[in-house]
Design a protein around this motif. Structure first.
Motif, PDB file in Angstrom:
ATOM      1  N   PHE A   1      12.250  22.693   7.039  1.00 41.10           N
ATOM      2  CA  PHE A   1      12.015  22.326   5.638  1.00 41.10           C
ATOM      3  C   PHE A   1      12.405  20.882   5.359  1.00 41.10           C
ATOM      4  O   PHE A   1      12.191  20.381   4.271  1.00 41.10           O
ATOM      5  CB  PHE A   1      12.794  23.253   4.711  1.00 41.10           C
ATOM      6  CG  PHE A   1      12.421  24.692   4.904  1.00 41.10           C
ATOM      7  CD1 PHE A   1      11.143  25.119   4.571  1.00 41.10           C
ATOM      8  CD2 PHE A   1      13.323  25.594   5.431  1.00 41.10           C
ATOM      9  CE1 PHE A   1      10.786  26.443   4.757  1.00 41.10           C
ATOM     10  CE2 PHE A   1      12.970  26.917   5.614  1.00 41.10           C
ATOM     11  CZ  PHE A   1      11.698  27.349   5.279  1.00 41.10           C
ATOM     12  N   SER A   2      12.996  20.257   6.328  1.00 45.42           N
ATOM     13  CA  SER A   2      13.457  18.888   6.125  1.00 45.42           C
ATOM     14  C   SER A   2      12.268  17.996   5.780  1.00 45.42           C
ATOM     15  O   SER A   2      11.289  17.927   6.507  1.00 45.42           O
ATOM     16  CB  SER A   2      14.141  18.413   7.396  1.00 45.42           C
ATOM     17  OG  SER A   2      14.186  17.022   7.421  1.00 45.42           O
ATOM     18  N   SER A   3      12.366  17.317   4.652  1.00 46.36           N
ATOM     19  CA  SER A   3      11.229  16.513   4.220  1.00 46.36           C
ATOM     20  C   SER A   3      11.307  15.100   4.785  1.00 46.36           C
ATOM     21  O   SER A   3      10.317  14.390   4.796  1.00 46.36           O
ATOM     22  CB  SER A   3      11.185  16.453   2.701  1.00 46.36           C
ATOM     23  OG  SER A   3      12.399  15.920   2.240  1.00 46.36           O
ATOM     24  N   ASN A   4      12.458  14.718   5.247  1.00 46.74           N
ATOM     25  CA  ASN A   4      12.518  13.366   5.803  1.00 46.74           C
ATOM     26  C   ASN A   4      12.277  13.417   7.316  1.00 46.74           C
ATOM     27  O   ASN A   4      12.392  14.452   7.949  1.00 46.74           O
ATOM     28  CB  ASN A   4      13.844  12.676   5.445  1.00 46.74           C
ATOM     29  CG  ASN A   4      15.039  13.455   5.944  1.00 46.74           C
ATOM     30  OD1 ASN A   4      14.947  14.149   6.948  1.00 46.74           O
ATOM     31  ND2 ASN A   4      16.150  13.336   5.238  1.00 46.74           N
ATOM     32  N   SER A   5      11.960  12.264   7.828  1.00 46.89           N
ATOM     33  CA  SER A   5      11.550  12.233   9.225  1.00 46.89           C
ATOM     34  C   SER A   5      12.754  12.074  10.152  1.00 46.89           C
ATOM     35  O   SER A   5      12.623  12.150  11.350  1.00 46.89           O
ATOM     36  CB  SER A   5      10.590  11.076   9.440  1.00 46.89           C
ATOM     37  OG  SER A   5      11.134   9.925   8.867  1.00 46.89           O
ATOM     38  N   SER A   6      13.920  11.822   9.552  1.00 47.57           N
ATOM     39  CA  SER A   6      15.076  11.538  10.380  1.00 47.57           C
ATOM     40  C   SER A   6      15.798  12.818  10.780  1.00 47.57           C
ATOM     41  O   SER A   6      16.106  13.660   9.948  1.00 47.57           O
ATOM     42  CB  SER A   6      16.020  10.628   9.605  1.00 47.57           C
ATOM     43  OG  SER A   6      17.269  10.631  10.212  1.00 47.57           O
ATOM     44  N   ASN A   7      16.066  12.957  12.049  1.00 40.88           N
ATOM     45  CA  ASN A   7      16.817  14.106  12.516  1.00 40.88           C
ATOM     46  C   ASN A   7      18.255  13.709  12.802  1.00 40.88           C
ATOM     47  O   ASN A   7      18.926  14.306  13.614  1.00 40.88           O
ATOM     48  CB  ASN A   7      16.174  14.697  13.757  1.00 40.88           C
ATOM     49  CG  ASN A   7      14.766  15.145  13.469  1.00 40.88           C
ATOM     50  OD1 ASN A   7      14.477  15.596  12.373  1.00 40.88           O
ATOM     51  ND2 ASN A   7      13.892  14.983  14.443  1.00 40.88           N
TER      52      ASN A   7
ATOM     53  N   GLU B   1      22.031  12.351  11.169  1.00 40.83           N
ATOM     54  CA  GLU B   1      22.902  12.203  10.019  1.00 40.83           C
ATOM     55  C   GLU B   1      23.519  10.815  10.133  1.00 40.83           C
ATOM     56  O   GLU B   1      24.174  10.508  11.124  1.00 40.83           O
ATOM     57  CB  GLU B   1      23.987  13.277  10.102  1.00 40.83           C
ATOM     58  CG  GLU B   1      24.922  13.284   8.943  1.00 40.83           C
ATOM     59  CD  GLU B   1      24.666  14.489   8.043  1.00 40.83           C
ATOM     60  OE1 GLU B   1      23.705  15.241   8.313  1.00 40.83           O
ATOM     61  OE2 GLU B   1      25.422  14.644   7.102  1.00 40.83           O
ATOM     62  N   GLU B   2      23.253   9.983   9.143  1.00 42.05           N
ATOM     63  CA  GLU B   2      23.710   8.601   9.240  1.00 42.05           C
ATOM     64  C   GLU B   2      24.719   8.312   8.145  1.00 42.05           C
ATOM     65  O   GLU B   2      24.487   8.658   6.995  1.00 42.05           O
ATOM     66  CB  GLU B   2      22.512   7.657   9.085  1.00 42.05           C
ATOM     67  CG  GLU B   2      21.479   7.834  10.187  1.00 42.05           C
ATOM     68  CD  GLU B   2      20.051   7.676   9.686  1.00 42.05           C
ATOM     69  OE1 GLU B   2      19.851   7.404   8.489  1.00 42.05           O
ATOM     70  OE2 GLU B   2      19.137   7.829  10.504  1.00 42.05           O
ATOM     71  N   SER B   3      25.816   7.703   8.519  1.00 42.34           N
ATOM     72  CA  SER B   3      26.758   7.295   7.487  1.00 42.34           C
ATOM     73  C   SER B   3      27.448   6.001   7.917  1.00 42.34           C
ATOM     74  O   SER B   3      27.377   5.596   9.075  1.00 42.34           O
ATOM     75  CB  SER B   3      27.791   8.380   7.238  1.00 42.34           C
ATOM     76  OG  SER B   3      28.561   8.561   8.397  1.00 42.34           O
TER      77      SER B   3
HETATM   78  C1  LIG Z   1      17.414  14.191   5.768  1.00 40.10           C
HETATM   79  O1  LIG Z   1      17.310  15.530   5.348  1.00 40.10           O
HETATM   80  C2  LIG Z   1      18.499  16.264   5.546  1.00 40.10           C
HETATM   81  C3  LIG Z   1      18.219  17.706   5.149  1.00 40.10           C
HETATM   82  O2  LIG Z   1      17.166  17.802   4.235  1.00 40.10           O
HETATM   83  C4  LIG Z   1      19.611  15.635   4.687  1.00 40.10           C
HETATM   84  O3  LIG Z   1      20.803  16.350   4.855  1.00 40.10           O
HETATM   85  C5  LIG Z   1      19.813  14.205   5.126  1.00 40.10           C
HETATM   86  O4  LIG Z   1      20.794  13.584   4.312  1.00 40.10           O
HETATM   87  C6  LIG Z   1      18.510  13.445   5.026  1.00 40.10           C
HETATM   88  N1  LIG Z   1      18.705  12.115   5.581  1.00 40.10           N
HETATM   89  C7  LIG Z   1      18.289  11.007   4.987  1.00 40.10           C
HETATM   90  C8  LIG Z   1      18.550   9.749   5.707  1.00 40.10           C
HETATM   91  O5  LIG Z   1      17.728  11.001   3.904  1.00 40.10           O
END
Ligand SMILES: *[C@@H]1O[C@H](CO)[C@@H](O)[C@H](O)[C@H]1NC(C)=O
Ligand SMILES: *[C@@H]1O[C@H](CO)[C@@H](O)[C@H](O)[C@H]1NC(C)=O
Ligand SMILES: *[C@@H]1O[C@H](CO)[C@@H](O)[C@H](O)[C@H]1NC(C)=O
Length: 363
Positions: free
Chosen positions: A94-100, A102-104
């Motif tokens: 269901f993840s709508s973004n393309s990134s797999n 977790e970036e911080s």
């Molecule tokens: C990408 O999606 C995941 C789950 O929907 C979310 O936790 C994460 O923060 C999103 N990452 C970005 C860079 O938006």
């Protein structure tokens, strides 16, 4: 003779109450200085009191405000000391973004950086800081992503959804009035440096200047003109018109239509650097060919030689997207050019902290 204890207490009071008093005096005029006051105190205590406490004579000599100011100045040079944490996460269908991933990010924990007391501002602090100001961000798609990050910070998610469509109309301006905090935020589509110069002339002509101005160009020129010398010429022309804009009349910001809480004397001006390009990921053959690392370096050296940036004696503080994006890494981009939101979010927090530092310096 004062005993060591009384001296310590006296010194501590000076460090604490002088800046508090200064902040207090400005509070009526300018609520944002509350933050600067806090930063000032953190600095004064962190940089001076702690290391010097055992030696009272050193402590006394270090109490002069100029020393504190000097240190605050040097804090600007630590603003980009950021560390990244990029972790793979479980892929959700269901993840709508393309990134797999977790970036911080966070500021480095080294002594000078910690002493500067940088802070990630939350929505309400950012709103307080920006309340009533006019912000202009001009440039190409990188600038648009910066606007997106800024809006993400000050708007709630529902408001954000409702404007997303307007903001992402290709190659068009976007103007927002954020009612709750009286912020006027303009994104100006200005892909070439010459477009930026025109914008500056327009400010001059109308005698209205934003409180915060963020500009950047380069990628568009590199792709469509591919001539570093010509880019350099356009930067020098822009520098000339910037300099002719400054200094702005002292009463600027006091009686204009927008009385920004961060406008004190002249606009706070930033240059949005180009991102690191990941050649193999660029999405057209033309880009891979024209936006080579050799060309990229040539463009960057024109930027440094143009003396637009503070570090080469110019008026603009660099928001170093190149280093932020390089350190976040290739996992933070899908097309080798546009990076994930975190990169621009870090840039926004660098800018806000620079604004805190600068506003304090202009007292
Ligand atoms: C990408 O999606 C995941 C789950 O929907 C979310 O936790 C994460 O923060 C999103 N990452 C970005 C860079 O938006
Ligand atoms: C912004 O400033 C106005 C006027 O000073 C004030 O009424 C309003 O509450 C402020 N909003 C925020 C979010 O600080
Ligand atoms: C930007 O500048 C270019 C070259 O000078 C010009 O052709 C173009 O119309 C300008 N675009 C905008 C949006 O002003």
């Amino acid at each position: 003779m004062l005993g060591a204890l009384q001296f310590g207490v006296l010194a501590a009071s000076i460090v604490l109450f002088v800046p508090m008093g200064m902040a207090g005096w400005h509070l009526s005029r300018n609520k944002m200085l509350f933050f600067s006051g806090a930063l000032f105190i953190t600095l004064a205590v962190g940089v001076h009191l702690t290391p010097y406490f055992p030696s009272i004579s050193d402590l006394v000599s270090s109490l002069s405000a100029s020393v504190v100011l000097e240190n605050r100045d040097s804090c600007v040079s630590f603003l980009h000391e950021i560390v990244w944490d990029v972790q793979p996460v479980r892929v959700s269908e269901f993840s709508s973004n393309s990134s797999n991933y977790e970036e911080s990010w966070s500021w480095a924990q080294s002594t000078p950086v910690t002493a500067c007391g940088f802070q990630k501002l939350g929505r309400s602090d950012a709103s307080d800081l920006l309340n009533g100001s006019w912000i202009v961000v001009a440039g190409d798609s990188q600038a648009r992503l910066v606007v997106l990050s800024l809006l993400n910070l000050v708007l709630d998610p529902e408001e954000m959804e409702s404007i997303r469509g307007d903001l992402f109309k290709r190659h068009s301006d976007y103007k927002a009035l954020i009612k709750g905090i009286g912020v006027r935020l303009d994104f100006i589509w200005a892909p070439y440096t010459r477009n930026l110069t025109e914008l500056l002339m327009e400010f001059k002509h109308n005698r209205q200047y934003p409180d915060v101005l963020v500009m950047g160009s380069g990628l568009w020129h590199m792709l469509h003109i591919t001539d570093a010398m010509d880019y350099g010429v356009s930067l020098r022309l822009m520098r000339r018109s910037l300099v002719s804009l400054l200094p702005i009349s002292p009463d600027f910001g006091m009686d204009g239509p927008v009385t920004g809480s961060i406008s004190i004397r002249s606009p706070h001006m930033f240059w949005l650097g180009m991102p690191t390009l990941v050649s193999s990921m660029l999405n057209t053959e033309e880009k891979r060919e024209k936006m080579s690392s050799v060309m990229y370096d040539a463009y960057n050296s024109e930027l440094y030689e143009s003396k637009l940036l503070r570090q080469s004696g110019g008026p603009l503080l660099l928001l170093d997207i190149q280093s932020l994006s390089r350190n976040c890494g290739a996992l933070c981009t899908v097309d080798g050019m546009h990076y994930d939101g975190v990169v621009y979010e870090a840039a926004i927090h660098i800018m806000l902290n620079a604004l805190l530092i600068e506003s304090q310096q202009q007292l």
